[in-house]
Design an enzyme around this catalytic site. Structure first.
Site, PDB file in Angstrom:
ATOM      1  CG  HIS A  86      60.411  73.763 -38.913  1.00  0.00           C
ATOM      2  ND1 HIS A  86      59.658  73.184 -39.833  1.00  0.00           N
ATOM      3  CD2 HIS A  86      61.546  73.668 -39.359  1.00  0.00           C
ATOM      4  CE1 HIS A  86      59.685  73.102 -41.663  1.00  0.00           C
ATOM      5  NE2 HIS A  86      61.506  72.900 -40.372  1.00  0.00           N
TER       6      HIS A  86
ATOM      7  CG  ASP B 257      56.406  74.873 -39.936  1.00  0.00           C
ATOM      8  OD1 ASP B 257      56.031  75.306 -39.775  1.00  0.00           O
ATOM      9  OD2 ASP B 257      57.260  73.303 -40.205  1.00  0.00           O
TER      10      ASP B 257
ATOM     11  CB  SER C 293      63.106  73.064 -42.996  1.00  0.00           C
ATOM     12  OG  SER C 293      63.192  72.260 -42.994  1.00  0.00           O
TER      13      SER C 293
END
Length: 604
Positions: A146, A198, A301
């Site tokens: 992402h 992911d 992230s």
């Protein structure tokens, strides 16, 4: 320490995410029995990636400054409450409740900065975001999909390594180094709605000095078992939000201990949001406020979850503001994806497109050729000039700088040389060949399989005249440590080849064909050294006597699995696409990659 997995804002409300050659003239001089051997010196032009325009340091710093200042809310990943789970909140990644650490303690940590000026000079429409990542090889950054999908990292990205602090507004990197991104890969099955698969890899335009960290293996279960010591002490790192009430991300690197939880616990908290086998979660469970909560949050992230010195998870997602009561931090389960990610770490190819390419020499003219993979066939060949005087060529990347090297053996002396490209600000050039082994005329097999010892440094295998197989552990700089004996009996094979991972477990394997029966065997890599480097052989094909040449250069199709090429005496080259299975189903049904290949006597 707050680590937003997907979406979130940071300082200044910036977006913090959680969630070779063409035609060449070469001179290979002939040698005489009584004269000193003249080493072949192919004069191949610079690889396309080296001659392509790369951003200057000032441009990289400009991108970082733009990312720092920009406000971007277009990529925030949220989820509506769902039944079947105990947590009632939307999803948004971050780290809270951590402690300050330094880049010395986590030298592999990387800052990923991205900005997009929308093609205008008006800065008011600029967007930007920030993610974490980990250096897993000198030119490779492991991060979250992402953080990558939908962004052109070569055009708008910059990666900072070697810094504890985030850059200052005046451009000070605080001792860090900014590096451009050459290309990007994210898992082809990544789903932004479910945040599944992911995981991603960025390839840098130049190697960095940061010490890499390894991914865990596909067979690792202990790291995810809550009862083990390692799982109880799993650590996450990042510059994410440190509070649920502020969008600011941390100016200094943080770390936190997040014990890994069982799949049952994770599923109880999140219901169908949690995808068993693809995700892992870690706690403790959030308290409902900053106090008593330790969790990833926005800005974290893409960062790593580390157990026993290896990455077992990639920061993926959390609930909005990261502290909802009962919430756990969710990570991509690296053991599931190492088989797909490893070929991207060891994916050096001649055309820099994530697909391994073919190098072959014409038997009559002695001209070497590059043929770039088109997935299942090869593009028109490109000349590398005269390669007379050699009797073996192997494609590899011994110094892991992202540019493919060649090893070749001189026919007259048996000496083995390393030919490497050295990039520079002006494009770079091929260095003088370096002799790495002397008089290997009696070596019956020389193979460059990649990393077989599990340290992410490319190794070399060789079979001597007595049939003994030796490992030469690579040091990552083109040199090798003392050889290690694997075992005898390898003279039974007339083919020994391999580059990369045939079985999908993130470990390099090799294939061997018995010279009497034609049977083909898989030797599955274990990621160790010595006699245990390979598991017991598995017969994957019977009586493969219909082929007179083979080549294994890695992932030709670009699907993350190593493939095999086999040539018939008539010159048809067949592609055997890897399936990732360590059985007789190791390859899919063969497809023709072209004809006329009988003209070649050496395959790289």
């Amino acid at each position: 320490m707050g680590i937003p997995m997907s979406g979130g804002a940071g300082r200044h409300r910036r977006r913090a995410w959680i969630a070779l050659p063409v035609a060449v003239a070469a001179a290979l001089l002939a040698t005489s029995a009584n004269a000193a051997t003249v080493v072949p010196e192919p004069q191949a032009p610079a690889p396309a990636a080296a001659t392509a325009s790369t951003p200057s340091q000032s441009e990289l710093e400009h991108r970082i400054a733009g990312a720092v200042a920009a406000e971007d809310t277009s990529r925030t990943m949220t989820r509506s409450p769902m039944s079947g789970g105990k947590v009632d909140s939307t999803v948004s990644p971050m780290i809270i409740g951590g402690t300050t650490t330094t880049i010395t303690s986590a030298p592999w940590m990387a800052q990923l900065w991205y900005t997009d000026d929308q093609g205008t000079t008006d800065t008011s429409d600029d967007t930007g975001f920030f993610c974490g990542g980990a250096v897993v090889a000198p030119t490779k950054i492991l991060t979250a999909a992402h953080c990558v999908k939908g962004a052109n990292w070569a055009k708008g990205g910059a990666v900072v390594t070697g810094a504890t602090q985030l850059p200052s507004e005046d451009g000070d990197l605080h001792g860090g180094t900014a590096t451009a991104v050459l290309r990007q890969w994210y898992h082809p099955s990544y789903n932004a709605d479910t945040i599944d698969n992911d995981i991603a890899v960025l390839t840098l335009a130049a190697p960095v000095k940061a010490t890499p960290i390894r991914m865990t293996t596909a067979t690792d279960t202990a790291s995810y078992d809550p009862a083990t010591t390692g799982a109880k002490t799993a650590k996450v790192y990042g510059w994410g939000r440190t509070s649920s009430t502020s969008d600011d991300i941390s100016e200094t690197l943080k770390t936190a201990t997040l014990p890994i939880k069982s799949d049952t616990t994770c599923a109880a908290a999140y219901g169908s949001w949690f995808i068993k086998g693809h995700m892992t979660c870690a706690g403790p469970a959030a308290s409902g406020s900053d106090s008593g909560t330790t969790a990833i949050c926005s800005g974290d992230s893409g960062g790593p979850l580390v157990v026993n010195g290896r990455i077992v998870g990639v920061v993926s997602w959390n609930v909005t503001d990261c502290v909802a009561k009962g919430a756990y931090s969710v990570f991509t389960k690296v053991s599931k994806y190492v088989g797909a990610a490893y070929p991207r770490v060891d994916d050096t190819n001649l055309s820099f497109d994530h697909k391994a390419d073919l190098w072959a020499r014409n038997s009559s003219t002695k001209v070497g050729y590059e043929q770039d993979s088109k997935g299942t066939t090869f593009a028109a060949r490109q000349s590398w000039g005269d390669w007379n005087g050699v009797n073996l060529v192997r494609q590899t990347d011994l110094n892991r700088d992202g540019f493919q090297d060649l090893l070749y053996r001189v026919s007259a002396t048996g000496d083995v040389y390393w030919l490497r490209f050295v990039p520079s600000s002006t494009g770079g050039a091929w260095a003088d060949p370096k002799k790495v082994f002397t008089d290997w005329r009696t070596r019956t097999r020389i193979v460059t399989p990649g990393d077989v010892t599990g340290d992410y440094k490319p190794d070399l295998l060789s079979v001597d005249s007595a049939g003994v197989l030796w490992i030469y552990p690579g040091k990552g700089d083109g040199s090798f440590a003392a050889r290690v004996r694997v075992g005898g009996g390898w003279s039974q094979y007339n083919q020994l080849l391999g580059h990369g991972d045939f079985t999908g477990d993130g470990k390099a394997d090799v294939l061997a064909r018995n010279k009497s029966t034609g049977d083909l065997y898989l030797y599955k890599g274990t990621g160790t050294s010595g006699t245990g480097v390979f598991a017991a052989r598995v017969k994957v094909r019977t009586n493969w006597s219909g082929y007179n040449a083979f080549d294994a250069v890695g992932d030709i199709t670009g699907d993350g699995r190593a493939d095999l090429l086999a040539r018939t005496p008539g010159g048809t080259l067949y592609l055997y696409k890897g399936t990732g299975k360590a059985t007789s189903e190791i390859f899919a049904t063969r497809t023709s990659a072209g004809t006329g290949f009988q003209q070649y006597d050496i395959f790289g």
